[in-house]
Enzyme design. Sequence first.
Site, PDB file in Angstrom:
ATOM      1  N   ASP A 134       0.835  -1.200   0.000  1.00 35.13           N
ATOM      2  CA  ASP A 134       0.000   0.000   0.000  1.00 35.13           C
ATOM      3  C   ASP A 134       0.872   1.253   0.000  1.00 35.13           C
ATOM      4  O   ASP A 134       1.819   1.354   0.764  1.00 35.13           O
ATOM      5  CB  ASP A 134      -0.895  -0.006   1.235  1.00 35.13           C
ATOM      6  CG  ASP A 134      -2.102   0.913   1.135  1.00 35.13           C
ATOM      7  OD1 ASP A 134      -2.007   1.939   0.435  1.00 35.13           O
ATOM      8  OD2 ASP A 134      -3.115   0.609   1.772  1.00 35.13           O
ATOM      9  N   HIS A 137      -0.527   4.550   0.144  1.00 33.42           N
ATOM     10  CA  HIS A 137      -1.351   5.691   0.538  1.00 33.42           C
ATOM     11  C   HIS A 137      -0.656   6.499   1.627  1.00 33.42           C
ATOM     12  O   HIS A 137      -0.702   6.145   2.805  1.00 33.42           O
ATOM     13  CB  HIS A 137      -2.730   5.223   1.005  1.00 33.42           C
ATOM     14  CG  HIS A 137      -3.568   4.712  -0.113  1.00 33.42           C
ATOM     15  ND1 HIS A 137      -3.548   3.395  -0.506  1.00 33.42           N
ATOM     16  CD2 HIS A 137      -4.424   5.349  -0.949  1.00 33.42           C
ATOM     17  CE1 HIS A 137      -4.371   3.243  -1.528  1.00 33.42           C
ATOM     18  NE2 HIS A 137      -4.925   4.409  -1.809  1.00 33.42           N
TER      19      HIS A 137
END
Length: 136
Positions: A14, A16
């Site tokens: 991930d 983000h």
Amino acid sequence: MSSKTLILGVIGADVHAVGNKILENAFTLAGFEVVNLGVMVSQEEFVNAAVETDAAAIVVSSLYGHGEIDCRGLREKCDEAGLSGIKLYVGGNIVVGKADFVQVEKTFKAMGYDRVYPPGASVEDAIDNFKEDLGL
């Protein structure tokens, strides 16, 4: 254990980063010592950082939906590293698709997480939980 040190990061593949920085700032302003590992953090990196800093908690974030896969086994790795008392928190969009959060929470608690936060959870609530759980 250092009662105010939190290890923060976005687990797995991930990337983000925005929410991660928001959490870092909010937790720091609330008086915590935050070690932010950034994005694409492995379980081993979380554990190593917690050991090195004598952290009180690991705060795992995931937004790409694969948190259930990425988070499985972290409690066991902590226990193996001598971190059996460390608090584990997880939040974000931690499963693929729309799922009943009650079931999602049960799944993560069964994996050893102390608190599980749904998408859109309040940072203030998390901070209150940390203070309560860590006796601050």
